[in-house]
Design a protein around this motif. Structure first.
Motif, mmCIF file in Angstrom:
data_model
loop_
_atom_site.group_PDB
_atom_site.id
_atom_site.type_symbol
_atom_site.label_atom_id
_atom_site.label_comp_id
_atom_site.label_asym_id
_atom_site.label_seq_id
_atom_site.Cartn_x
_atom_site.Cartn_y
_atom_site.Cartn_z
ATOM 1 N N ASP A 143 4.909 -8.579 -21.588
ATOM 2 C CA ASP A 143 5.351 -8.632 -20.198
ATOM 3 C C ASP A 143 6.060 -9.959 -19.961
ATOM 4 O OD1 ASP A 143 5.652 -8.416 -17.464
ATOM 5 O OD2 ASP A 143 3.546 -8.839 -17.013
ATOM 6 N N THR A 144 7.361 -9.910 -19.689
ATOM 7 C CA THR A 144 8.138 -11.138 -19.531
ATOM 8 C C THR A 144 8.380 -11.511 -18.074
ATOM 9 O OG1 THR A 144 10.342 -10.123 -19.467
ATOM 10 C CG2 THR A 144 9.359 -10.492 -21.646
ATOM 11 N N GLY A 145 7.945 -10.656 -17.144
ATOM 12 C CA GLY A 145 8.249 -10.931 -15.737
ATOM 13 C C GLY A 145 7.115 -10.642 -14.782
ATOM 14 N N ASN A 146 5.867 -10.684 -15.304
ATOM 15 C CA ASN A 146 4.693 -10.424 -14.470
ATOM 16 C C ASN A 146 4.769 -9.069 -13.772
ATOM 17 O OD1 ASN A 146 3.411 -12.971 -14.947
ATOM 18 N ND2 ASN A 146 4.852 -13.923 -13.529
ATOM 19 N N SER A 184 1.476 -11.944 -21.835
ATOM 20 C CA SER A 184 2.520 -12.532 -20.999
ATOM 21 C C SER A 184 3.381 -13.435 -21.887
ATOM 22 C CB SER A 184 1.903 -13.345 -19.859
ATOM 23 O OG SER A 184 1.231 -12.502 -18.962
ATOM 24 N N PHE A 186 7.083 -15.554 -22.082
ATOM 25 C CA PHE A 186 8.180 -16.052 -21.255
ATOM 26 C C PHE A 186 9.290 -16.744 -22.044
ATOM 27 C CE2 PHE A 186 4.312 -16.171 -18.551
ATOM 28 C CZ PHE A 186 4.654 -15.109 -17.730
ATOM 29 N N ASP A 187 9.193 -16.757 -23.384
ATOM 30 C CA ASP A 187 10.291 -17.278 -24.201
ATOM 31 C C ASP A 187 10.274 -16.572 -25.549
ATOM 32 O OD1 ASP A 187 8.887 -19.051 -26.337
ATOM 33 O OD2 ASP A 187 8.015 -19.737 -24.449
ATOM 34 N N SER A 222 15.312 -10.757 -20.725
ATOM 35 C CA SER A 222 14.748 -11.945 -20.086
ATOM 36 C C SER A 222 14.439 -13.034 -21.112
ATOM 37 C CB SER A 222 13.467 -11.583 -19.321
ATOM 38 O OG SER A 222 13.747 -10.708 -18.259
ATOM 39 N N LEU A 223 14.143 -12.628 -22.342
ATOM 40 C CA LEU A 223 13.838 -13.595 -23.394
ATOM 41 C C LEU A 223 15.090 -14.114 -24.083
ATOM 42 C CD1 LEU A 223 10.785 -11.828 -25.112
ATOM 43 C CD2 LEU A 223 10.767 -13.531 -23.275
#
Length: 318
Positions: A143-146, A184, A186-187, A222-223
């Protein structure tokens, strides 16, 4: 992937000085290289007396990653593997399953493209719920965007099972929910780390009967988008490496990989998938998702598929 020391004979820039620099940061192989923050590594290299050589070495390793390919396989090997190992997993969405001839295929990277709020995450959550419930498989969800919703998963599971779980069914419900693991992320470096740990743990998963059947990245753009900004060839190499590792996971471990991607403005204002031409060739299957404003109807069409013509479409609602 190869240890850095084994590459020295062919690539002189990867000399003992470069290897020592990498070792000081816990990097001993190309695979170790992938899960480190290259911006941070380049910053450390700038502080060294031989900074130019070190940066050339970093670029050389990225070029090596860029040229990685799967081994040659003949047609009979591929056909036998497809028939016996690469099963089809239903997404739980009748429209998508009919369009794809049953659902997501193990061994393939499927990309779901669409604008914001068109339902990409809902399709991912439904597919995760259905694979865990009907195919008795484990699901890894990045999950990259909550946007991951356990409540929505629970609703889907109850609907798929055909009833709300009573007290006696809670054990089954808990097993299903426990088989969906969410990280989660995020990069892109964290994603590499998750992939690395997942591949290492596959033998133990098989022994325990808990094989991962579906791997979801919501969303891959998103990554990748942040590393394409001003990083030039490094960003492109990391993007290709991400695609290569996801396809390798899918093929070697018979996993269905599902990623989402957003759209950007194209020629004459027509939306097109983000991440550009280089990424375009990476997914085996590309699907375009859109929604009709004012109702819950979704349209999905084939942009690319190895065994069907582009343009084939279906409608559905979730």
């Amino acid at each position: 992937m190869a240890p850095l020391k084994a590459l020295e004979a062919e690539y002189r820039i990867l000399d003992p000085n470069f290897q020592a620099f990498c070792a000081s940061h816990g990097i001993f192989s190309v695979e170790d290289f992938l899960i480190h923050d290259l911006y941070e590594l380049a910053a450390f290299a700038e502080q060294q007396p031989t900074s130019e050589n070190l940066k050339q070495g970093i670029t050389q390793v990225l070029c090596i990653i860029d040229t990685q390919h799967q081994p040659w396989l003949n047609g009979m090997d591929l056909l036998d593997d497809a028939l016996h190992n690469k099963h089809v997993l239903s997404t739980g969405c009748e429209g998508i399953d009919l369009l794809l001839g049953g659902g997501l295929r193990e061994g393939q990277l499927t990309e779901l493209v669409g604008p914001s709020s068109c339902g990409k995450t809902q399709v991912c959550l439904l597919a995760a719920s259905n694979v865990a419930t009907k195919h008795m498989g484990n699901v890894v969800y990045l999950d990259t965007g909550n946007s991951f919703s356990p409540q929505r998963i629970a609703q889907f599971v109850g609907h798929i099972a055909g009833h709300a779980f009573d007290e006696a069914g809670n054990i089954i419900f808990q097993r299903i929910m426990n088989s969906i693991v969410c990280h989660s992320v995020f990069d892109i470096f964290t994603m590499f780390n998750v992939l690395h740990r997942l591949v290492i743990n596959f033998p133990s998963q098989l022994q325990k009967g808990g094989q991962v059947r579906l791997f979801i990245v919501d969303s891959i753009s998103s990554l990748i988008t942040p590393i394409l900004g001003n990083s030039g060839s490094q960003g492109r190499a990391l993007m290709i490496s991400a695609g290569y590792m996801l396809k390798k996971l899918a093929h070697e471990h018979n996993v269905a990989v599902l990623v989402t991607n957003h759209t950007v403005g194209g020629e004459r204002g027509i939306p097109k998938p983000a991440l550009g031409q280089t990424w375009k060739s990476i997914p085996h299957v590309r699907l375009l998702l859109s929604c009709d404003h004012g109702n819950n109807v979704r349209s999905i069409s084939v942009l690319r598929h190895p065994s069907m013509a582009s343009g084939k479409a279906a409608k559905f609602s979730i």
